[in-house]
Motif scaffolding. Structure first.
Motif, PDB file in Angstrom:
ATOM      1  N   GLY A 139       3.601   2.877  -5.316  1.00 49.65           N
ATOM      2  CA  GLY A 139       4.402   4.309  -4.527  1.00 49.65           C
ATOM      3  C   GLY A 139       3.915   5.716  -5.377  1.00 49.65           C
ATOM      4  O   GLY A 139       3.318   5.886  -5.797  1.00 49.65           O
ATOM      5  N   PRO A 140       4.508   6.830  -3.853  1.00 49.96           N
ATOM      6  CA  PRO A 140       4.320   7.919  -4.709  1.00 49.96           C
ATOM      7  C   PRO A 140       4.546   7.948  -6.488  1.00 49.96           C
ATOM      8  O   PRO A 140       6.010   6.802  -6.757  1.00 49.96           O
TER       9      PRO A 140
ATOM     10  N   GLN B 130      -2.141   2.663  -8.900  1.00 54.72           N
ATOM     11  CA  GLN B 130      -2.304   3.989  -8.144  1.00 54.72           C
ATOM     12  C   GLN B 130      -3.304   3.582  -6.961  1.00 54.72           C
ATOM     13  O   GLN B 130      -3.063   4.289  -6.792  1.00 54.72           O
ATOM     14  N   SER B 131      -4.110   2.979  -7.733  1.00 56.26           N
ATOM     15  CA  SER B 131      -4.448   2.265  -6.325  1.00 56.26           C
ATOM     16  C   SER B 131      -4.459   1.505  -5.291  1.00 56.26           C
ATOM     17  O   SER B 131      -4.401   0.186  -5.601  1.00 56.26           O
ATOM     18  N   TYR B 132      -4.705   1.691  -4.149  1.00 51.43           N
ATOM     19  CA  TYR B 132      -4.321   0.645  -2.624  1.00 51.43           C
ATOM     20  C   TYR B 132      -5.645   0.357  -3.093  1.00 51.43           C
ATOM     21  O   TYR B 132      -4.922  -1.204  -2.579  1.00 51.43           O
ATOM     22  N   THR B 133      -6.110   0.425  -2.763  1.00 49.79           N
ATOM     23  CA  THR B 133      -7.756  -0.611  -2.915  1.00 49.79           C
ATOM     24  C   THR B 133      -7.364  -1.717  -3.322  1.00 49.79           C
ATOM     25  O   THR B 133      -7.662  -2.997  -3.323  1.00 49.79           O
ATOM     26  N   LEU B 134      -7.245  -1.579  -4.655  1.00 47.97           N
ATOM     27  CA  LEU B 134      -6.771  -2.216  -6.568  1.00 47.97           C
ATOM     28  C   LEU B 134      -6.047  -3.326  -5.517  1.00 47.97           C
ATOM     29  O   LEU B 134      -6.285  -4.935  -5.589  1.00 47.97           O
TER      30      LEU B 134
ATOM     31  N   ALA C 258      -4.259   3.957 -15.372  1.00 50.25           N
ATOM     32  CA  ALA C 258      -4.005   5.672 -15.664  1.00 50.25           C
ATOM     33  C   ALA C 258      -4.386   6.154 -16.740  1.00 50.25           C
ATOM     34  O   ALA C 258      -4.778   5.981 -17.253  1.00 50.25           O
TER      35      ALA C 258
END
Lengths: 241, 249
Positions: free
Chosen positions: A37-38, A200-204, A170
């Motif tokens: 999330g942001p 933070q990583s969507y890919t991960l 992070a």
């Protein structure tokens, strides 16, 4: 398979504003939940509520204990003795203790009846995270990546059934991030641990986790469930990833 | 002939017995968006601190805007620092000032004759142009991590810097805010013709918006990657491993 973590009608109260996270979520050993999330949406508050550091209301089943709080309340349970590991975003290392003492203190907090820690565990872990040579150093002499590795290793020494990590990757360089994530994944792959982690990583999140909790900027859940369901609802994302 | 903004000649730096940088020779040219990358603890931040004269090298010489740092008087260095802004890894905001006062501070400090209402209007304009959506009167401890980063960048832009040294601008930010910060860097770099030297672990940003990547490893400048947008692989497997993992993490 017994669930280690179950949430129902779960509300959080960041800045006294109730936010519903109340989607049925049932997680067992071997599962991994990514929270995305942001910045500022309440990922850390959610993780803290699971260990009694932030208030919640609703139903929470944690290991064998059931908690039902109709009104916002901090979770109360004997935290030290339960097999739950929590790695803080800011590491929370003891500055006055050396690397090896930071690690062994975490092991010493474990309830004697439950502990399976052997003296060699600390040595093995320190070698695994590449801090054996630096074991006599104090946290102020470590780089950001080394501190992060120590903070994660400190949770692993308890051999937790639930491993909660607040943004453990992070600020790390890709090589350090990869080594820490590999360590976490290996723990989950033993099949006896549940990993709950904000990142933070969507890919991960989309490629290495079994479950996903996706929050919007107000902290409301956009998606909560397993990755396969997420792909069913968003087939174009599967094609990309 | 163009003069490099920063020029390192055989620079070494150590703390006690620990060597942090060894024999570094490199030029950074005006107009470039340069990324400094490498694993934690290889001396990337020390490189920036040396470049701005916050630390002194043990060996070698550093030129800033063509002038040797060792020959610069502290007043000359202060004058240069006004045009060469350093943005710290932690936003380093004044916790007793509001967001708008933080952003207006450098202009009021360096130009005391300026009218404060004019400065604060300008500060609002800069904050809005960066996509800041919070209130102007809140205190830094009420800002999210992303907002605090935007405020620190806005504060730097108030002095129309010629060069910005930025330490880890996207650390701890979600992907949307990271992309937003990338846009800010590109816009600042192109529109204001400001050179940027960015220390970062964000491989995706470096490969997307960077003009050059300097890769540090084991106290040395290990690789100098020109034109990162066309980067596919590097002869050194360590560099490839770093960039491959970086695209996921």
């Amino acid at each position: 398979m017994n669930a280690l973590l179950t949430l129902k009608n779960y509300y959080l109260y960041p800045k006294n504003q109730p936010r519903c996270l109340g989607v049925d979520l049932k997680l067992s050993a071997g599962h991994s939940l990514a929270i995305l999330g942001p910045t500022g949406c309440g990922k850390s508050v959610f993780l803290k509520s699971l260990v009694g550091l932030a208030p919640f209301s609703g139903e929470l089943r944690l290991l064998d204990s059931f908690f039902h709080h109709p009104l916002p309340k901090l979770l109360k349970f004997p935290k030290r003795s339960l097999p739950i590991g929590f790695a803080f975003e800011k590491n929370a290392l003891f500055e006055f203790l050396s690397v090896e003492d930071n690690l062994s203190l975490a092991g010493a907090f474990q309830d004697e009846a439950q502990t399976t820690q052997k003296p060699s565990d600390g040595e093995r872990l320190l070698k695994q995270i590449g801090l054996w040579e630096s074991r006599k150093k104090f946290p102020r002499a470590l780089s950001g990546g080394m501190k992060k590795r120590l903070a994660v290793a400190r949770t692993l020494i308890k051999k937790p059934k639930i491993l909660i990590c607040d943004s453990p990757l992070a600020g790390l360089d890709p090589l350090s991030a990869h080594s820490i994530f590999t360590m976490l994944k290996e723990t989950v792959n033993t099949g006896s641990t549940l990993l709950v982690m904000s990142l933070q990583s969507y890919t991960l999140a989309l490629t290495h986790f079994t479950h996903l909790l996706l929050l919007d900027s107000s902290g409301n859940p956009v998606f909560c469930g397993n990755i396969e369901d997420f792909y069913c609802k968003n087939p174009h994302i599967k094609a990309i990833s | 002939m163009k003069t490099p903004i920063i020029s390192f000649r055989n620079v070494s730096k150590r703390y006690g017995n620990q060597e942090v940088l060894k024999n570094i020779t490199v030029d950074i040219w005006p107009g470039e968006l340069t990324f400094i990358m490498g694993p934690s603890g290889v001396g990337k931040t020390v490189f920036l601190r040396l470049a701005l004269g916050f630390e002194e090298p043990d060996e070698g010489e550093i030129h800033l805007a063509g002038i040797p740092l060792s020959e610069m008087h502290i007043s000359e260095l202060s004058a240069i620092r006004v045009r060469h802004i350093f943005i710290f890894q932690h936003p380093a905001l004044f916790d007793f000032l509001t967001v708008i006062e933080n952003v207006g501070f450098p202009l009021l400090e360096h130009h005391p004759d300026m009218d404060p209402p004019y400065v604060f209007e300008k500060a609002k304009g800069v904050l809005r142009s960066l996509g800041y959506r919070g209130t102007f009167k809140k205190m830094p401890d009420q800002c999210t991590v992303g907002e605090a980063k935007l405020v620190s960048i806005a504060r730097a832009l108030m002095l129309n810097p010629k060069v910005m040294f930025i330490d880890e601008p996207t650390t701890g930010l979600d992907e949307t805010t990271r992309t937003q910060v990338d846009h800010i860097l590109v816009n600042t770099h192109r529109m204001k013709q400001c050179s940027c030297i960015v220390v970062s672990h964000d491989v995706n940003s470096a490969l997307t918006i960077g003009d050059r990547i300097l890769f540090f490893y084991d106290t040395q400048l290990h690789a100098n990657i020109e034109n990162p947008r066309k980067f596919t692989s590097h002869p050194d497997p360590l560099v490839n491993e770093f960039f491959n993992h970086g695209e996921v993490f």
